[in-house]
Design a protein around this motif. Structure first.
Motif, PDB file in Angstrom:
ATOM      1  N   ASP A   1      33.946  39.108  41.447  1.00  0.00           N
ATOM      2  CA  ASP A   1      33.288  39.712  40.288  1.00  0.00           C
ATOM      3  C   ASP A   1      32.402  38.659  39.634  1.00  0.00           C
ATOM      4  O   ASP A   1      32.845  37.523  39.413  1.00  0.00           O
ATOM      5  CB  ASP A   1      34.335  40.223  39.287  1.00  0.00           C
TER       6      ASP A   1
ATOM      7  N   ASP B   1      31.374  42.941  43.575  1.00  0.00           N
ATOM      8  CA  ASP B   1      30.785  43.896  42.637  1.00  0.00           C
ATOM      9  C   ASP B   1      29.383  43.420  42.269  1.00  0.00           C
ATOM     10  O   ASP B   1      29.157  42.863  41.195  1.00  0.00           O
ATOM     11  CB  ASP B   1      31.659  44.023  41.387  1.00  0.00           C
TER      12      ASP B   1
ATOM     13  N   HIS C   1      32.353  48.628  43.771  1.00  0.00           N
ATOM     14  CA  HIS C   1      32.238  48.836  42.328  1.00  0.00           C
ATOM     15  C   HIS C   1      33.647  49.030  41.782  1.00  0.00           C
ATOM     16  O   HIS C   1      34.394  49.889  42.278  1.00  0.00           O
ATOM     17  CB  HIS C   1      31.376  50.058  42.013  1.00  0.00           C
ATOM     18  N   PRO C   2      34.069  48.241  40.789  1.00  0.00           N
ATOM     19  CA  PRO C   2      35.469  48.310  40.327  1.00  0.00           C
ATOM     20  C   PRO C   2      35.933  49.695  39.912  1.00  0.00           C
ATOM     21  O   PRO C   2      37.055  50.096  40.255  1.00  0.00           O
ATOM     22  CB  PRO C   2      35.500  47.325  39.149  1.00  0.00           C
ATOM     23  N   GLU C   3      35.111  50.435  39.186  1.00  0.00           N
ATOM     24  CA  GLU C   3      35.575  51.753  38.744  1.00  0.00           C
ATOM     25  C   GLU C   3      35.728  52.708  39.907  1.00  0.00           C
ATOM     26  O   GLU C   3      36.596  53.582  39.901  1.00  0.00           O
ATOM     27  CB  GLU C   3      34.629  52.312  37.679  1.00  0.00           C
TER      28      GLU C   3
ATOM     29  N   LYS D   1      37.417  50.223  29.811  1.00  0.00           N
ATOM     30  CA  LYS D   1      37.873  48.830  29.696  1.00  0.00           C
ATOM     31  C   LYS D   1      37.412  48.215  28.382  1.00  0.00           C
ATOM     32  O   LYS D   1      38.037  47.279  27.880  1.00  0.00           O
ATOM     33  CB  LYS D   1      37.331  48.001  30.859  1.00  0.00           C
TER      34      LYS D   1
ATOM     35  N   ARG E   1      44.808  49.882  33.954  1.00  0.00           N
ATOM     36  CA  ARG E   1      44.338  49.335  35.229  1.00  0.00           C
ATOM     37  C   ARG E   1      45.318  48.292  35.768  1.00  0.00           C
ATOM     38  O   ARG E   1      45.582  48.247  36.970  1.00  0.00           O
ATOM     39  CB  ARG E   1      42.935  48.749  35.041  1.00  0.00           C
TER      40      ARG E   1
ATOM     41  N   ASP F   1      39.035  41.643  31.754  1.00  0.00           N
ATOM     42  CA  ASP F   1      38.441  42.689  32.577  1.00  0.00           C
ATOM     43  C   ASP F   1      37.889  42.124  33.879  1.00  0.00           C
ATOM     44  O   ASP F   1      37.979  42.775  34.928  1.00  0.00           O
ATOM     45  CB  ASP F   1      37.355  43.436  31.802  1.00  0.00           C
ATOM     46  N   ASP F   2      37.340  40.896  33.840  1.00  0.00           N
ATOM     47  CA  ASP F   2      36.845  40.271  35.066  1.00  0.00           C
ATOM     48  C   ASP F   2      37.981  40.049  36.063  1.00  0.00           C
ATOM     49  O   ASP F   2      37.821  40.270  37.268  1.00  0.00           O
ATOM     50  CB  ASP F   2      36.176  38.925  34.750  1.00  0.00           C
TER      51      ASP F   2
ATOM     52  N   ASP G   1      39.027  43.380  37.558  1.00  0.00           N
ATOM     53  CA  ASP G   1      37.997  43.871  38.481  1.00  0.00           C
ATOM     54  C   ASP G   1      38.042  43.112  39.798  1.00  0.00           C
ATOM     55  O   ASP G   1      37.931  43.710  40.882  1.00  0.00           O
ATOM     56  CB  ASP G   1      36.613  43.743  37.851  1.00  0.00           C
TER      57      ASP G   1
ATOM     58  N   ASN H   1      38.885  44.722  43.480  1.00  0.00           N
ATOM     59  CA  ASN H   1      37.952  44.492  44.576  1.00  0.00           C
ATOM     60  C   ASN H   1      38.672  43.892  45.782  1.00  0.00           C
ATOM     61  O   ASN H   1      38.344  44.209  46.931  1.00  0.00           O
ATOM     62  CB  ASN H   1      36.824  43.555  44.124  1.00  0.00           C
TER      63      ASN H   1
END
Length: 255
Positions: free
Chosen positions: A23, A66, A158-160, A176, A190, A215-216, A219, A223
């Motif tokens: 990420d 990402d 893409h994380p989502e 997030k 998550r 969040d990073d 993610d 990934n």
């Protein structure tokens, strides 16, 4: 970054298979390494340059990043086919999928010039969002490294969309961030999902490295799970009938 967690990747009879979830972050590239053979093991590192990830030992068999791979010369409505393919699956989370402009626009280092280039290479003409423009240095860095010969190693994710896949093809209902600030309930949701896919709670709750956020970390972890799916041949591209850009790079998001 302390190396203690990586020491769990001890040398086995055969070289362990490691995959990486990547990420982009303020400090460079946040990487979560996940061993997918032998004893489960995990590590989190930050690299200043993307190319440094390719020099790891053991080298990641699959790298899920990402960041857009493949930049067309002309852009139609809704951005690249990859963005158009994933948005319908994400419901309220589809706003996290930015429309990436042409390569000419991405390689502009000033916002005004990027908007002019984007207007000239899109139909209907469309400027560049500030959010997308802020990604351009990272997109350029990856684009300069990427080559068709690397496409069995490096994949766009893409994380989502990754969380959608892990969540039974259902988007995560909570964001997030709210008004640009971390939203604990959405991040916890998550984290709990990632724990069900093998990440230890202590790993997920560790303090983020300098220049990164919680969040990073999450993610990069999700990934890494898609990277593992790629290793096992379980991930699929969106769209399936992807196109390639002028340099031969495929334009698709894997989940």
């Amino acid at each position: 970054m302390p190396a203690a967690s990586w020491r769990r990747l001890r040398v086995l009879d055969t070289k362990p298979v490691v995959v990486a979830g990547v990420d982009g972050c303020r400090s460079g590239w946040l990487v979560v390494l996940r061993q997918v053979t032998g004893t489960p093991a995990f590590d989190l590192r930050v690299f200043e340059r993307f190319a440094d990830i390719l020099r790891l030992d053991p080298a990641p068999t699959k790298i899920a990043v990402d960041m857009p791979i493949g930049l067309p010369d002309l852009i139609g409505t809704g951005g690249r086919g990859a963005e158009q393919a994933v948005r319908p699956h994400l419901g309220m989370r589809q706003s996290t999928v930015f429309s990436i402009p042409s390569r000419a626009a991405v390689y502009c280092e000033e916002y005004g010039a990027a908007c002019e280039a984007a207007l000239a290479t899109s139909s209907p003409p469309r400027k560049v969002s500030k959010q997308a423009f802020n990604l351009f240095p990272k997109i350029r860095e990856l684009d300069e490294v990427m080559h068709p010969d690397l496409e069995e190693t490096i994949f766009e994710v893409h994380p989502e969309m990754a969380f959608w896949r892990l969540n039974g093809k259902t988007p995560i209902p909570l964001p997030k961030k709210v008004k640009g600030k971390p939203y604990g309930a959405g991040l916890d949701m998550r984290r709990d999902l990632l724990e069900r896919f093998g990440f230890p709670r202590s790993f997920l709750d560790q303090a983020p490295p300098k220049g990164t956020g919680r969040d990073d970390v999450l993610d990069a972890c999700v990934n890494a799970i898609i990277a593992e799916r790629l290793y096992h041949g379980e991930a699929e591209p969106f769209p399936h009938d992807f196109r390639r850009d002028g340099r031969g790079l495929r334009m698709t998001i894997w989940a």
